[in-house]
Design a protein around this motif. Structure first.
Motif, PDB file in Angstrom:
ATOM      1  N   VAL A 106      39.425  73.032  64.112  1.00 20.96           N
ATOM      2  CA  VAL A 106      39.777  71.683  64.568  1.00 20.96           C
ATOM      3  C   VAL A 106      39.775  70.707  63.395  1.00 20.96           C
ATOM      4  N   LEU A 107      38.746  70.788  62.541  1.00 21.47           N
ATOM      5  CA  LEU A 107      38.666  69.900  61.381  1.00 21.47           C
ATOM      6  C   LEU A 107      39.852  70.105  60.442  1.00 21.47           C
ATOM      7  N   SER A 108      40.251  71.348  60.244  1.00 26.40           N
ATOM      8  CA  SER A 108      41.368  71.616  59.349  1.00 26.40           C
ATOM      9  C   SER A 108      42.667  71.020  59.886  1.00 26.40           C
ATOM     10  N   VAL A 109      42.854  71.111  61.197  1.00 28.42           N
ATOM     11  CA  VAL A 109      44.057  70.524  61.818  1.00 28.42           C
ATOM     12  C   VAL A 109      44.031  69.004  61.666  1.00 28.42           C
ATOM     13  N   LEU A 110      42.874  68.393  61.886  1.00 30.55           N
ATOM     14  CA  LEU A 110      42.753  66.933  61.785  1.00 30.55           C
ATOM     15  C   LEU A 110      42.833  66.452  60.338  1.00 30.55           C
ATOM     16  N   SER A 111      42.510  67.322  59.387  1.00 29.06           N
ATOM     17  CA  SER A 111      42.512  66.901  57.979  1.00 29.06           C
ATOM     18  C   SER A 111      43.908  66.521  57.500  1.00 29.06           C
ATOM     19  N   VAL A 112      44.935  67.160  58.057  1.00 27.01           N
ATOM     20  CA  VAL A 112      46.303  66.904  57.591  1.00 27.01           C
ATOM     21  C   VAL A 112      46.746  65.474  57.919  1.00 27.01           C
ATOM     22  N   PRO A 113      46.685  65.041  59.194  1.00 31.92           N
ATOM     23  CA  PRO A 113      47.044  63.641  59.460  1.00 31.92           C
ATOM     24  C   PRO A 113      46.058  62.652  58.836  1.00 31.92           C
ATOM     25  N   ALA A 114      44.798  63.060  58.662  1.00 32.56           N
ATOM     26  CA  ALA A 114      43.820  62.160  58.051  1.00 32.56           C
ATOM     27  C   ALA A 114      44.209  61.829  56.616  1.00 32.56           C
ATOM     28  N   VAL A 115      44.557  62.843  55.835  1.00 32.76           N
ATOM     29  CA  VAL A 115      44.965  62.611  54.447  1.00 32.76           C
ATOM     30  C   VAL A 115      46.284  61.848  54.387  1.00 32.76           C
ATOM     31  N   LEU A 116      47.174  62.117  55.349  1.00 36.78           N
ATOM     32  CA  LEU A 116      48.491  61.498  55.341  1.00 36.78           C
ATOM     33  C   LEU A 116      48.451  60.019  55.711  1.00 36.78           C
ATOM     34  N   TYR A 117      47.658  59.674  56.720  1.00 33.00           N
ATOM     35  CA  TYR A 117      47.713  58.319  57.271  1.00 33.00           C
ATOM     36  C   TYR A 117      46.566  57.407  56.850  1.00 33.00           C
ATOM     37  N   ILE A 118      45.461  57.969  56.418  1.00 34.03           N
ATOM     38  CA  ILE A 118      44.365  57.126  55.919  1.00 34.03           C
ATOM     39  C   ILE A 118      44.612  56.898  54.430  1.00 34.03           C
ATOM     40  N   LYS A 119      45.094  55.754  54.096  1.00 28.48           N
ATOM     41  CA  LYS A 119      45.491  55.460  52.721  1.00 28.48           C
ATOM     42  C   LYS A 119      44.273  55.039  51.891  1.00 28.48           C
TER      43      LYS A 119
END
Length: 215
Positions: free
Chosen positions: A53-66
Motif C-alpha cells: 500500500v505504501l509503495s502504491v501511495l508513494s508514486v502520487p505522493a512524490v508527484l503531487y507533493i512539491k
C-alpha cells in the motif's frame, strides 16, 4: 576419493554469512527489536501488505507533493525497502534452510502458497517503489515517451518496462546514479522473475506417468 582429498568448500558459508549480516540491516528488524511482541507471522504479513500500500501511495505522493525533502525521504526509504526485499528473498531461496541444516535445526515454511503470495506482493511493490524513483530523479533521465514521469500511470509503466526486461526504450540514463537505478532494477527484475517462475512451477503437481521408465 577420500573427503580429505577435496578442499573445504567455503563459498556457500561465505555468502550465507554475508546475507545473514545484510538481513539484519532492515527497518523491519529494527521495529521488531523495539517491539518484541511484533515477532509474529501475523505482523510479518501485515508489514508486507502495508508496504504494498505504501509503495502504491508513494508514486502520487512524490508527484503531487512539491516538497524536495518529502520526495527525498520517500526515495531513500524506497531504496532501503527494495534492498530489504531482495535480501529477504535471497535468504529464503538459498540460505535460510542451509544455515538451519548446518546448525542441526529443523526448517519448515508456513506454506508454499503463502510464500508465493508474499513473493508476488514484493514483485509489484518494487515496481511502484522504482516508479517513485523515476519521478523524483527525473532530471537524471531523458524520457522519450511523453508523460513517462509526469503522471502516476506513466511512471508505473516506465518502471514496469525496466523491471520486466533489460530494454528501457522510453528512458535513457544520463549519469552514474541513473544507470545504477536502471541496471539495478533490471537485475532485480530478472531475479524476481526467475524466482517467481520457480515458485509457481514448484506448486504445480506432477501427474502420474504411464511410462514405466518415468515411474
Amino acid at each position: 576419493m577420500r573427503n580429505s582429498d577435496n578442499p573445504k568448500a567455503f563459498i556457500l558459508d561465505f555468502w550465507a554469512f554475508i546475507f545473514k549480516v545484510l538481513g539484519k540491516v532492515s527497518f523491519f528488524n529494527f521495529v521488531r527489536f523495539l517491539f518484541p511482541s511484533a515477532r509474529t507471522g501475523l505482523f510479518s504479513e501485515a508489514w508486507a501488505l502495508g508496504h504494498v500500500v505504501l509503495s502504491v501511495l508513494s508514486v502520487p505522493a512524490v508527484l503531487y507533493i512539491k516538497n524536495y525533502y518529502v520526495g527525498l525521504t520517500i526515495a531513500a526509504y524506497a531504496l532501503l525497502r527494495v534492498f530489504e526485499v531482495v535480501v529477504y528473498q535471497t535468504n529464503v531461496l538459498l540460505f535460510d534452510e542451509y544455515r538451519a541444516t548446518k546448525a542441526g535445526k529443523d526448517y519448515t515454511l508456513h506454506g508454499y502458497r503463502r510464500m508465493v503470495v508474499l513473493l508476488m506482493q514484493n514483485y509489484f511493490e518494487i515496481i511502484f517503489w522504482f516508479a517513485a524513483q523515476y519521478i523524483f530523479f527525473d532530471s537524471l533521465f531523458s524520457f522519450s515517451v511523453e508523460g513517462s514521469h509526469e503522471s502516476v500511470f506513466g511512471a508505473v509503466y516506465t518502471s514496469f518496462v525496466v523491471m520486466t526486461s533489460f530494454g528501457y526504450y522510453n528512458v535513457t540514463p544520463l549519469g552514474v546514479l541513473a544507470y545504477s537505478l536502471v541496471i539495478g532494477q533490471a537485475m532485480i527484475g530478472l531475479f524476481m522473475t526467475l524466482l517467481s517462475l520457480a515458485r509457481f512451477i514448484g506448486l504445480i503437481p506432477t501427474p502420474k506417468s504411464r511410462d514405466i521408465s518415468e515411474q
